[in-house]
Motif scaffolding. Sequence first.
Motif, PDB file in Angstrom:
ATOM      1  N   PRO A 340       0.786  -1.240   0.000  1.00  0.00           N
ATOM      2  CA  PRO A 340       0.000   0.000   0.000  1.00  0.00           C
ATOM      3  C   PRO A 340       0.816   1.286   0.000  1.00  0.00           C
ATOM      4  CG  PRO A 340      -1.008  -1.597   1.449  1.00  0.00           C
ATOM      5  CD  PRO A 340       0.291  -2.191   1.017  1.00  0.00           C
ATOM      6  N   LYS A 341       1.801   1.398   0.885  1.00  0.00           N
ATOM      7  CA  LYS A 341       2.577   2.639   0.965  1.00  0.00           C
ATOM      8  C   LYS A 341       3.362   2.885  -0.320  1.00  0.00           C
ATOM      9  CE  LYS A 341       2.983   2.980   5.990  1.00  0.00           C
ATOM     10  NZ  LYS A 341       3.904   3.060   7.148  1.00  0.00           N
ATOM     11  N   GLU A 342       3.898   1.820  -0.902  1.00  0.00           N
ATOM     12  CA  GLU A 342       4.648   1.950  -2.158  1.00  0.00           C
ATOM     13  C   GLU A 342       3.722   2.389  -3.292  1.00  0.00           C
ATOM     14  OE1 GLU A 342       6.558  -1.766  -2.850  1.00  0.00           O
ATOM     15  OE2 GLU A 342       8.144  -1.430  -1.362  1.00  0.00           O
ATOM     16  N   ILE A 343       2.536   1.829  -3.309  1.00  0.00           N
ATOM     17  CA  ILE A 343       1.558   2.183  -4.350  1.00  0.00           C
ATOM     18  C   ILE A 343       1.183   3.661  -4.232  1.00  0.00           C
ATOM     19  CG2 ILE A 343      -0.815   1.832  -5.143  1.00  0.00           C
ATOM     20  CD1 ILE A 343      -0.502  -1.123  -4.334  1.00  0.00           C
ATOM     21  N   LEU A 344       0.906   4.122  -3.018  1.00  0.00           N
ATOM     22  CA  LEU A 344       0.512   5.514  -2.813  1.00  0.00           C
ATOM     23  C   LEU A 344       1.635   6.476  -3.202  1.00  0.00           C
ATOM     24  CD1 LEU A 344      -1.432   5.109   0.550  1.00  0.00           C
ATOM     25  CD2 LEU A 344      -2.398   5.882  -1.614  1.00  0.00           C
ATOM     26  N   GLU A 345       2.872   6.128  -2.883  1.00  0.00           N
ATOM     27  CA  GLU A 345       3.996   6.980  -3.270  1.00  0.00           C
ATOM     28  C   GLU A 345       4.159   7.001  -4.789  1.00  0.00           C
ATOM     29  OE1 GLU A 345       5.537   9.074  -1.651  1.00  0.00           O
ATOM     30  OE2 GLU A 345       5.335   8.527   0.457  1.00  0.00           O
ATOM     31  N   TYR A 346       3.966   5.849  -5.404  1.00  0.00           N
ATOM     32  CA  TYR A 346       4.057   5.760  -6.865  1.00  0.00           C
ATOM     33  C   TYR A 346       2.971   6.623  -7.516  1.00  0.00           C
ATOM     34  CZ  TYR A 346       3.388   3.863 -11.562  1.00  0.00           C
ATOM     35  OH  TYR A 346       3.213   3.741 -12.927  1.00  0.00           O
ATOM     36  N   LEU A 347       1.746   6.502  -7.016  1.00  0.00           N
ATOM     37  CA  LEU A 347       0.640   7.272  -7.579  1.00  0.00           C
ATOM     38  C   LEU A 347       0.826   8.768  -7.353  1.00  0.00           C
ATOM     39  CD1 LEU A 347      -2.356   4.975  -6.542  1.00  0.00           C
ATOM     40  CD2 LEU A 347      -1.670   5.527  -8.875  1.00  0.00           C
ATOM     41  N   ARG A 348       1.379   9.132  -6.221  1.00  0.00           N
ATOM     42  CA  ARG A 348       1.609  10.545  -5.928  1.00  0.00           C
ATOM     43  C   ARG A 348       2.521  11.171  -6.984  1.00  0.00           C
ATOM     44  NH1 ARG A 348       2.630  12.839   0.044  1.00  0.00           N
ATOM     45  NH2 ARG A 348       4.015  11.051   0.259  1.00  0.00           N
ATOM     46  N   GLY A 349       3.470  10.388  -7.479  1.00  0.00           N
ATOM     47  CA  GLY A 349       4.354  10.898  -8.530  1.00  0.00           C
ATOM     48  C   GLY A 349       3.754  10.772  -9.918  1.00  0.00           C
ATOM     49  N   ALA A 350       2.987   9.697 -10.134  1.00  0.00           N
ATOM     50  CA  ALA A 350       2.459   9.414 -11.472  1.00  0.00           C
ATOM     51  C   ALA A 350       1.380  10.398 -11.914  1.00  0.00           C
ATOM     52  CB  ALA A 350       1.894   7.991 -11.511  1.00  0.00           C
ATOM     53  N   ILE A 351       0.712  11.056 -10.979  1.00  0.00           N
ATOM     54  CA  ILE A 351      -0.400  11.941 -11.354  1.00  0.00           C
ATOM     55  C   ILE A 351       0.055  13.343 -11.760  1.00  0.00           C
ATOM     56  CG2 ILE A 351      -1.941  10.699  -9.805  1.00  0.00           C
ATOM     57  CD1 ILE A 351      -1.815  13.103  -7.906  1.00  0.00           C
ATOM     58  N   LYS A 352       1.328  13.648 -11.623  1.00  0.00           N
ATOM     59  CA  LYS A 352       1.809  15.016 -11.840  1.00  0.00           C
ATOM     60  C   LYS A 352       1.563  15.523 -13.259  1.00  0.00           C
ATOM     61  CE  LYS A 352       5.344  14.911  -8.226  1.00  0.00           C
ATOM     62  NZ  LYS A 352       6.797  14.972  -7.918  1.00  0.00           N
ATOM     63  N   GLU A 353       1.515  14.640 -14.232  1.00  0.00           N
ATOM     64  CA  GLU A 353       1.354  15.066 -15.617  1.00  0.00           C
ATOM     65  C   GLU A 353      -0.046  15.609 -15.891  1.00  0.00           C
ATOM     66  OE1 GLU A 353       1.646  13.297 -20.193  1.00  0.00           O
ATOM     67  OE2 GLU A 353       2.374  12.107 -18.502  1.00  0.00           O
ATOM     68  N   ASP A 354      -1.070  14.969 -15.329  1.00  0.00           N
ATOM     69  CA  ASP A 354      -2.448  15.333 -15.663  1.00  0.00           C
ATOM     70  C   ASP A 354      -3.234  15.970 -14.522  1.00  0.00           C
ATOM     71  OD1 ASP A 354      -2.245  14.508 -18.301  1.00  0.00           O
ATOM     72  OD2 ASP A 354      -2.826  12.448 -17.837  1.00  0.00           O
ATOM     73  N   PHE A 355      -2.600  16.175 -13.380  1.00  0.00           N
ATOM     74  CA  PHE A 355      -3.286  16.759 -12.233  1.00  0.00           C
ATOM     75  C   PHE A 355      -2.426  17.861 -11.625  1.00  0.00           C
ATOM     76  CE2 PHE A 355      -4.911  12.528 -12.828  1.00  0.00           C
ATOM     77  CZ  PHE A 355      -6.261  12.631 -12.566  1.00  0.00           C
TER      78      PHE A 355
END
Length: 583
Positions: A340-355
């Motif tokens: 879970p924590k790894e997924i949330l950190e990954y998503l926090r970085g992955a959304i920067k392009e469109d959010f």
Amino acid sequence: MKKCRKLFLVFFSLLLIILSAAGCEKKVNTESTQKDFDSFTNEVFKNEVTRDTLTLNFSLANPRNYGITNPPVTFGHYSLGEMKKSLLATENYLAALKDFSYSGLSDNQKLTYDILKNTWNLELKSGNFPLYSEVLGPTTGLQAQLPVLLAEYNFYTKEDIDTYVKLLPNTYDYFKEICEYEKQKSKAGLFMNDTVVDSILAQCESFISDKDNNYLIEVFNDRVSSYKGLSKKEIKAYKKANKDAVLNSVIPAYQLLIDTLKSLKGTGTNDGGLAGFPKGKEYYSYLLASNTGTSRSPEELITMLNDSISNNLKALNALVTKDSNIYQEAANVSYPLSKPKEILEYLRGAIKEDFPPCPNVDFTVKYVHKSLQDYLSPAMYLVPAIDNFKNNVIYINQNSDYDKQPIFNTLAHEGYPGHLYQSVYFRSTNPAPIRNLLNFSGYAEGWATYVEFYSYHMAGFSEAEASFLDHSMAANMALYCRLDLGINYEGWTLAQTASYLKQFGITDKSTARVLFSTMVEEPALYPEYGIGYLEFTNLRNKAEKYLGYDFNLKNFHKFLLDTGPAPFEIIEGHMKSWLKTQK
């Protein structure tokens, strides 16, 4: 999936002071009008946030900074008398609101004005259905979510621990009011059916089965032991006071609810959806509007859902035609991360392009206690305080029934760019306090569902695989919502529900029975997600059509997030002005 938000019904109570001077001048004094409007909305906020202690604790870390001192320690009240008082208060709120000169307000104040006017007008309609509301439910009911909310009660100061210990003994009296309300529903022929009763009974009995090791005793002991600044004597005293309250008030409150529901079991006159009650169809229409934030009629929503199912199935067929193996490939995709924590950190970085960027905050992942696993949703996000949104909590339910649900997409829904991201972003814009207190489930769950489906495109899959999963989930969600309207608005029976499902290849009778019961148990719940999602999709389609090559997804998302939780009709109205600035 379902986030924990404000537990109790928001019954707007009468302001002690109505700002009679607002809007009285023939020539609008803009500065005075705006100042008076802020005073009015802040007075409403203070009045409403102190209606119950849980709401206050989850809304504000420092109440004194908002002029709140010595608020009452209470769960609030749940009775017909309180509902009538709240409706009278709502009428007074609306009267005061209309005294303000709309033209003299700032743009942000106009948005708040529009939202309050819409909310209070809709709230008045609930007066036509005094015994139709239901605070109990197998998954999102008060009795199911209260243990988690009590376990997460914020201990910002030692005074908060004192308040918590004072609050628990009130549980019995509050549940007693609920039981009296259920008895009134039974006399009026509006009580729940036996299947729903059994589900709630099972949840309550599971929660109090091991009294001495109750969840609320275990959690409190751990939290108070680790609270810095307490002496051993104080810790011991707090533990004793909490255990006494749990054993002598909380557990007896649940036992009272169990006994009451057992005594009323069999008095339910309707085994189907809300449409089976005298005013059920009308009440469902109100509930649908209230829960989803849409202004569309049920008939319009049925058309929208039918179109969504059809369009998504066409898209899936097109993908299969292009690649006959896509179904198997999509079913066996491998997610990049599992913790879970790894997924949330990954998503926090992955959304920067469109959010748009959001303040960097902390989050904690916790797991639902075993005594609650069978009755709570796959995951929950606890909305943080207005003035302390840096610390966030996401609960994950490790119930084996949820093993097949990808945690990656669940955390996109609850975390980034879902509930956590949206809540923190909105709070960081420093909106009027009252905006944070209003609950728009259609916006919140619609946004979280919209980005959950979007997250398939951030998981490292091929575009074909991501699109297949995206369209599959959208079709399923529309199907569930269509069942909800069919059962609760059109009055479908179990047989009619099974017949409808057959056209989609779903022939298993037990599946039809489970889906039918789900929509009966908690009507208008799935539409919060599915119709909210479709409203966001509709806004995006309109923006893309209007702007063409000028459309920028990141800017569009920023507009939605800056606007914040609101009815979709109001969001669309403000979007028209925003679109002109984007050309």
